[in-house]
Scaffold this active site. Sequence first.
Site, PDB file in Angstrom:
ATOM      1  N   THR A  48       0.356  -1.431   0.089  1.00  0.00           N
ATOM      2  CA  THR A  48       0.232  -0.069   0.113  1.00  0.00           C
ATOM      3  C   THR A  48       1.041   1.698   0.217  1.00  0.00           C
ATOM      4  OG1 THR A  48      -1.900  -1.310   1.146  1.00  0.00           O
ATOM      5  CG2 THR A  48      -1.873   0.933   0.770  1.00  0.00           C
ATOM      6  N   TYR A 111     -12.814  -4.527  -4.050  1.00  0.00           N
ATOM      7  CA  TYR A 111     -13.492  -3.624  -4.685  1.00  0.00           C
ATOM      8  C   TYR A 111     -15.144  -4.874  -4.738  1.00  0.00           C
ATOM      9  CZ  TYR A 111     -16.890  -1.778  -7.978  1.00  0.00           C
ATOM     10  OH  TYR A 111     -17.610  -1.043  -8.880  1.00  0.00           O
ATOM     11  N   TYR A 137      -2.567 -10.031   4.281  1.00  0.00           N
ATOM     12  CA  TYR A 137      -2.481  -8.802   4.421  1.00  0.00           C
ATOM     13  C   TYR A 137      -4.322  -8.158   4.685  1.00  0.00           C
ATOM     14  CZ  TYR A 137      -2.106  -4.228   3.575  1.00  0.00           C
ATOM     15  OH  TYR A 137      -1.840  -2.534   4.072  1.00  0.00           O
ATOM     16  N   ARG A 142      -9.361  -0.450   4.070  1.00  0.00           N
ATOM     17  CA  ARG A 142      -9.032  -0.376   1.976  1.00  0.00           C
ATOM     18  C   ARG A 142     -10.420  -1.578   1.592  1.00  0.00           C
ATOM     19  NH1 ARG A 142      -4.937   3.603   0.301  1.00  0.00           N
ATOM     20  NH2 ARG A 142      -3.833   3.737   1.977  1.00  0.00           N
ATOM     21  N   LYS A 165      -0.063  -9.897   8.002  1.00  0.00           N
ATOM     22  CA  LYS A 165      -0.053  -8.206   8.290  1.00  0.00           C
ATOM     23  C   LYS A 165      -0.953  -8.032   8.547  1.00  0.00           C
ATOM     24  CE  LYS A 165       0.652  -3.764   6.846  1.00  0.00           C
ATOM     25  NZ  LYS A 165       1.091  -3.359   4.993  1.00  0.00           N
ATOM     26  N   ILE A 207       4.872  -4.646   9.719  1.00  0.00           N
ATOM     27  CA  ILE A 207       5.289  -4.140   8.757  1.00  0.00           C
ATOM     28  C   ILE A 207       4.901  -2.824   8.250  1.00  0.00           C
ATOM     29  CG2 ILE A 207       4.870  -3.964   5.739  1.00  0.00           C
ATOM     30  CD1 ILE A 207       3.978  -7.147   6.695  1.00  0.00           C
TER      31      ILE A 207
END
Length: 301
Positions: A48, A111, A137, A142, A165, A207
Amino acid sequence: MKDAIFKGSAVAIVTPMDSHGNLDFKAMEKLLKFQLENGTDAIVVNGTTGESATLEEKEKLELIEFVVHYVNHRVPVIMGTGSNCTSHAVRLSRKAQSLGASALLQVTPYYNKTSQHGLVEHFTAVADSVEIPIILYNVPTRTGVNISPETYLKLSEHPNIRAVKEAGGNISSIAKTAALCGDRLDLYSGNDDQIVPILSLGGKGVISVLANIMPFETHMICQYFFEGEIEKSRNMQLELLAMMNALFMDVNPVPVKAALSILELCEESYRLPLTRMKDRDIETLKQVMKSYFPHLQDRSL
């Protein structure tokens, strides 16, 4: 027990660009040198913070090839190869493996979303396609998708799925994941302000966005904890909180790129739809940085 991909602080490194928005490999070399000289335990490319959403596949592969060559096995190099299209994630993951990536970072499909069963099928398809380890992740703010602890448990059965993560921010859920999965799934904090809490649950590190500008300090938060110096680790976490928060005063990676520009490590250049912060916010960022970087106090910023 699965071997840890890394232990400590991995920098979610920015992707430096020139004033025209092209990849700036000279600046990337400068950033990598800074990281390796200051104790970073791993490099995460194309995450990201690396503006992966606006990078072409060719550029992503050029980046991983460059970083792998420069780092030359000194620390693990992890590449973000996630996608909301499973076949694309598989293709990119295979290419990253062929270019020498140590491990892969796989974000949840965004999405189009999916069910928990779909997450298992998606991540399993990617894990089956490669021989190097995978870090899941989870960043629901997001992607709109959250990985449940029960889904982590199912995924932890795959030999290539080694870690997560976790940037969901829900400590109770993370604790449940730790209880269910034990040493079958390593935990890494995806939020700089939760490093110590996640280490206390058995986490292996972070991270980090902060590590872009403060790699040694981020490494030491983890190192103190591992050495049993819990109070030192906690105090450093709290002392750096204002800097951590300042790096999220706008959408990531806008503030951290501004900070790197202030430190003269790379240009403050982004690709739309990301844009430069307002002048008053940059001024606020500069004032916060002056309290952590004494040499900036004597400069006219």
